[in-house]
Write an enzyme that holds these catalytic residues in place. Structure first.
Site, mmCIF file in Angstrom:
data_model
loop_
_atom_site.group_PDB
_atom_site.id
_atom_site.type_symbol
_atom_site.label_atom_id
_atom_site.label_comp_id
_atom_site.label_asym_id
_atom_site.label_seq_id
_atom_site.Cartn_x
_atom_site.Cartn_y
_atom_site.Cartn_z
ATOM 1 N N CYS A 13 -48.951 49.150 19.539
ATOM 2 C CA CYS A 13 -49.790 48.390 18.943
ATOM 3 C C CYS A 13 -50.208 49.110 17.641
ATOM 4 C CB CYS A 13 -51.023 48.380 19.886
ATOM 5 S SG CYS A 13 -52.087 46.835 19.420
ATOM 6 N N GLU A 23 -44.394 43.978 18.860
ATOM 7 C CA GLU A 23 -43.740 45.289 19.134
ATOM 8 C C GLU A 23 -42.265 45.055 18.774
ATOM 9 O OE1 GLU A 23 -44.192 48.209 19.335
ATOM 10 O OE2 GLU A 23 -45.952 47.647 20.516
#
Length: 255
Positions: free
Chosen positions: A5, A126
């Site tokens: 993240c 991601e």
């Protein structure tokens, strides 16, 4: 592996967000109007973002939800003051906090006691490593129902040395991550910890201890959809709705 993240998207205006979750909008008050976050499809560390907290106005009143603007990357209160008056933060940017370490880590444990927050986002990015290839493939992970995701976070207040008591502090926050599970684990080994609406108040409650059960869970895994997106997101300079569009067929799997 890189931090989990490290980039996300949030397009909801703070005032609208406050209305949506029955919170007081303090976003302008906490940073001055110039820093109220606008739509951002490529939120990077140190950016000003919206965060949801629960605080008392008076010691005896009921704590209420508030939306505040914060710098993404937690600055613990004990960080020294640099010559320019800002935080002398030479260490790594604390953009993520591991769920299993928040109550023991010196950087996070004070915040974990009574400064817990929610970080709203449309979704996060991601990158999946590809065996034998240098380029990683970017994916966008988002709420399949089209609603915002709320990530568990911690926040902190920092004041420069010798600052006046009434000078506004620098507010900063970090996103809690946990072991990835389900389809997300095929992309990365960590993921942010989503908090269900029914658990928001318990998580935010400044007068209650941290919810250890929540920290051990996997949040709303069932709500998260995944799609491959273009490599435009790789550059922080790119910022617009095209970043979250599905990757074009010719981009997929050919490079």
């Amino acid at each position: 592996m890189g931090s989990m993240c490290g980039r996300f998207a949030v397009t909801t205006d703070p005032a609208l967000l406050a209305q949506k979750i029955q919170a007081i909008d303090e976003s302008a008050a906490s940073t001055g109007d110039r820093d109220v976050p606008g739509p951002n499809y490529n939120v990077a560390p140190t950016t000003t973002i919206s965060s949801v907290v629960k605080r008392h106005t008076e010691p005896e009143d009921e704590a209420t939800r508030r939306v505040r603007s914060m710098r993404w990357g937690l600055i613990p209160p004990w960080v020294k003051t640099a010559e320019d008056g800002g935080p002398d933060n030479k260490g790594p940017l604390l953009i993520n906090a591991r769920a299993d370490k928040v109550t023991s880590s010196p950087a996070f444990r004070n915040s974990a006691k009574n400064k817990r927050c929610l970080i709203p986002m449309d979704g996060w990015y991601e990158w999946r490593p590809n065996p034998g290839k240098k380029a990683k493939t970017p994916f966008y992970l988002y709420g399949a129902d089209g609603e915002l995701l709320f990530m568990a976070g911690l926040w902190s207040t920092w004041r420069p040395h010798g600052a006046a008591k009434d000078a506004p502090p620098l507010l900063s926050c970090t996103i809690i991550t946990t072991d990835a599970a389900g389809p997300i684990a095929e992309i990365h080994d960590r993921m942010p910890l989503t908090v269900r609406a029914r658990d928001w108040d318990r998580w935010l409650d400044p007068d209650a201890p941290i919810d250890e059960g929540l920290l051990r869970g996997h949040g709303e895994l069932d709500r998260i959809a995944i799609r491959e997106v273009s490599r435009l997101v790789n550059s922080v300079r790119n910022n617009g709705p095209e970043l979250i569009e599905p990757a074009e067929p010719e981009e997929m799997g050919l490079f």
